[in-house]
Design a protein around this motif. Structure first.
Motif, short mmCIF file in Angstrom:
data_model
loop_
_atom_site.label_atom_id
_atom_site.label_comp_id
_atom_site.label_asym_id
_atom_site.label_seq_id
_atom_site.Cartn_x
_atom_site.Cartn_y
_atom_site.Cartn_z
N THR A 55 -4.73 -7.50 -4.91
CA THR A 55 -4.91 -8.47 -3.82
C THR A 55 -5.52 -7.83 -2.58
O THR A 55 -6.50 -8.32 -2.00
N LYS A 57 -4.63 -7.64 0.59
CA LYS A 57 -4.66 -8.40 1.83
C LYS A 57 -4.32 -7.49 2.99
O LYS A 57 -3.32 -6.78 2.95
N GLY A 60 -0.78 -6.88 4.16
CA GLY A 60 -0.03 -7.60 3.13
C GLY A 60 1.36 -7.02 2.91
O GLY A 60 1.59 -5.82 3.06
#
Length: 623
Positions: A55, A57, A60
């Motif tokens: 992911t 992010k 995150g």
């Protein structure tokens, strides 16, 4: 893709002053011969190694971006690391450090994000030295047992274990929840009414409370709401910050998440402990240990010695000491000699960046290895960025001649820009000639950082950490490494062909180095002889020879990404004489890929080798 060739001219000898090298015993005519070999350290950022989440992010959470575990280092993973040509694995970020995650259910207090860098936290802000990072365990309440199992699994797969110890500083909120019986926390017995006391573990700022650093551009957790983010952190009186700042409100660029440890250095810089006699630069670990046995030393010395011995007793084979030069070398003599009395083969690496102090930390501090950053690493970076030619390499190696074995070589680690990043070499291929030289010019250990062998460029912005370095403060994935990991199969199944070829290069090179006796033997540069006297020998080329009784090597590297060089490489008469090679023509062959051959011609006791070397190509030649 250009292959990098390493070719050898036969060889083998023992280095008289080499210490702590990988050894293997052979029996010849009933006499034991000790064969000394180079070592290779594989640094892994433990939290990131097994993370399969892609992911990435920015900022995150652990749930969003994932995290690796001790259990991700399976037998298959460790076997493949060993096959790469690795002898030691440095598990970075193992001791329990401050982080933003809730483990109150198992008795761990929450850390204030205002004194934590990132969300996952800095591995160099240790919160509990007698336990390990709960993020790394499948069952956080059993985290120590899971790490002990990893130590055993690593040993079973033929690798030695290294972890970090950070004696210069600890987390602002240190809580020893796992202290062995009789162990008191840092600062528990300090006299906090004074700035300095010899047996205080910290330095204090009496009459002033700590103030959280502020910034117009940085907000803890990127501005996310958190009940602990209130502009306050309870520390009264304030302590000196880890980098030595004496401000109650440190600057946002200070190591504000940590506090400085007091080793008996007074605020004016003078020493408040026994000093080693000058002759101790030539003394053994045993003699250093005996010197300290009846000496009164500061409290912090004893605390860190006991921490090192605790992990040594658990089977840890060595330590990497963060910012070792910020701690007096007398302490290192005290601690390292104690470790060596328990494990004579302990592998001790120190982060020291002041060349004027190298010999003190090696000879008086009893360090095995220091980072060779300020000299070789920095120069190689300049060369590949076209800011320098190769000539200064000769002066660097000559200046290190008496300690060359102790200077750990690397091109990538958690602090530095990734080798393949645009900010460093620009591509994995441009890193190849640097890697050949770094791994073969000295008898010192070689270190690589996980992902380097598959061309990881550190392009991710983790949040607190930014691109060009793989973040050590955030929960992130490492894309190239994840493709090699292939969902936990550790078979390179998702790698591109160029990434597979790159890993094959590292595997061939590193295995060559750990099995080459000449690389533990003698060194002589032949660059100076050829630089101006050999037509076609460009300034981006560098050459040298390595040899022992049974193996002779000629190494040539081309750092240019544009020029192919054609020249007759001269091998001087003194080298030919040392090698005991008679006049004649000798076929020499590539030992890495086995495809390239050329000839060494010896005439009137001097040698020449016809060389055609392509951009970014390297050779090591064998008779």
């Amino acid at each position: 893709m250009k292959k990098v060739f390493l070719i050898a001219l036969i060889g083998f000898t023992l280095s008289a002053n080499a210490q702590n090298k990988t050894k293997k015993s052979m029996v010849t005519n009933k006499k034991e011969v000790v064969v000394e070999k180079k070592t290779v350290v594989y640094q892994v950022f433990t939290r990131l190694f097994g993370n399969k989440n892609t992911t990435n992010k920015p900022w995150g959470t652990i749930a969003e971006n994932g995290v690796g575990k001790f259990n991700d280092f399976t037998d298959k993973a460790l076997t493949e690391i060993k096959k790469l040509g690795v002898t030691h694995i440095w598990y970075t970020g193992v001791p329990h450090h401050a982080l933003v995650n809730d483990y109150t259910a198992i008795g761990i207090s929450n850390d204030d994000p205002e004194v934590v860098k990132g969300r996952a936290g800095s591995p160099y802000a240790v919160k509990d030295y007698y336990n390990v990072n709960p993020d790394l365990a499948v069952n956080p309440s059993k985290r120590l047992e899971e790490f002990e199992a990893l130590i055993a699994r690593t040993h079973k797969n033929g690798l030695k274990v290294i972890i970090d110890i950070v004696p210069n500083h600890i987390a602002r909120k240190y809580e020893g929840k796992s202290n062995p019986k009789g162990v008191r926390d840092f600062g528990a017995d300090d006299n906090t009414s004074v700035e300095y006391d010899r047996n205080n573990n910290f330095y204090y700022i009496p009459g002033q409370a700590f103030q959280v650093p502020t910034s117009d551009t940085y907000k803890p957790l990127n501005g996310e709401v958190n009940p602990l983010i209130d502009g306050k952190f309870n520390e009264n009186p304030a302590k000196w910050t880890g980098n030595g700042s004496r401000l109650a409100k440190p600057d946002i660029n200070d190591w504000y998440e940590t506090v400085k440890i007091n080793y008996g250095i007074r605020p004016d810089g003078s020493k408040d402990f026994p000093e080693l006699p000058a002759s101790y630069d030539k003394k053994s670990n045993k003699e250093h240990f005996a010197f300290w046995k009846d000496k009164d030393v500061p409290s912090s010395w004893k605390k860190f010695r006991d921490i090192a011995l605790y992990w040594t007793a658990k089977g840890v084979d060595g330590f990497r000491y963060d910012m070792a030069e910020m701690v007096p070398y007398e302490f290192w003599s005290y601690m390292n000699s104690a470790v060596k009395m328990k494990n004579p083969n302990a592998f001790l690496i120190a982060e020291v960046y002041n060349p004027n102090e190298y010999r003190n930390y090696i000879r008086l501090g009893k360090m095995d290895y220091l980072y060779d950053k300020v000299a070789l690493y920095d120069k190689l970076k300049e060369i590949i960025q076209r800011k320098s030619n190769t000539d200064p390499i000769t002066d660097i190696q000559n200046s290190m001649a008496d300690i060359e074995h102790h200077m750990l070589h690397f091109l990538d680690n958690h602090d530095e820009q990734r080798l393949a990043s645009p900010e460093f070499a620009g591509s994995p291929e441009k890193g190849k000639p640097l890697m050949v030289l770094s791994a073969t010019i000295s008898s010192s250990p070689t270190m690589i950082y996980f992902g380097q062998e598959v061309g990881e460029a550190g392009n991710e912005n983790g949040g607190f950490g930014s691109h060009s370095r793989t973040s050590i403060f955030d929960y992130v994935g490492v894309p190239n490494h994840q493709r090699w990991m292939n969902g936990g199969k550790f078979d390179g199944g998702q790698l591109s062909q160029s990434e597979k070829d790159l890993r094959d290069f590292y595997k061939r090179l590193l295995n060559f180095t750990i099995n080459s006796p000449a690389l533990m033997g003698k060194y002589q540069e032949i660059h100076g002889l050829n630089r101006y006297a050999t037509e076609g020998y460009y300034p981006e080329v560098y050459s040298y020879v390595r040899w022992s009784d049974t193996q002779k090597l000629i190494v040539i590297t081309n750092f240019s990404s544009e020029h192919t060089s054609h020249f007759d490489l001269k091998i001087p008469a003194d080298v030919i004489k040392s090698w005991k090679v008679k006049d004649g023509i000798y076929s020499i062959k590539d030992q890495l890929y086995g495809k390239s051959t050329t000839k060494l011609q010896v005439l009137n006791g001097e040698g020449t080798v016809q060389i055609s070397i392509s951009p970014l190509e390297s050779f090591i030649y064998s008779l």
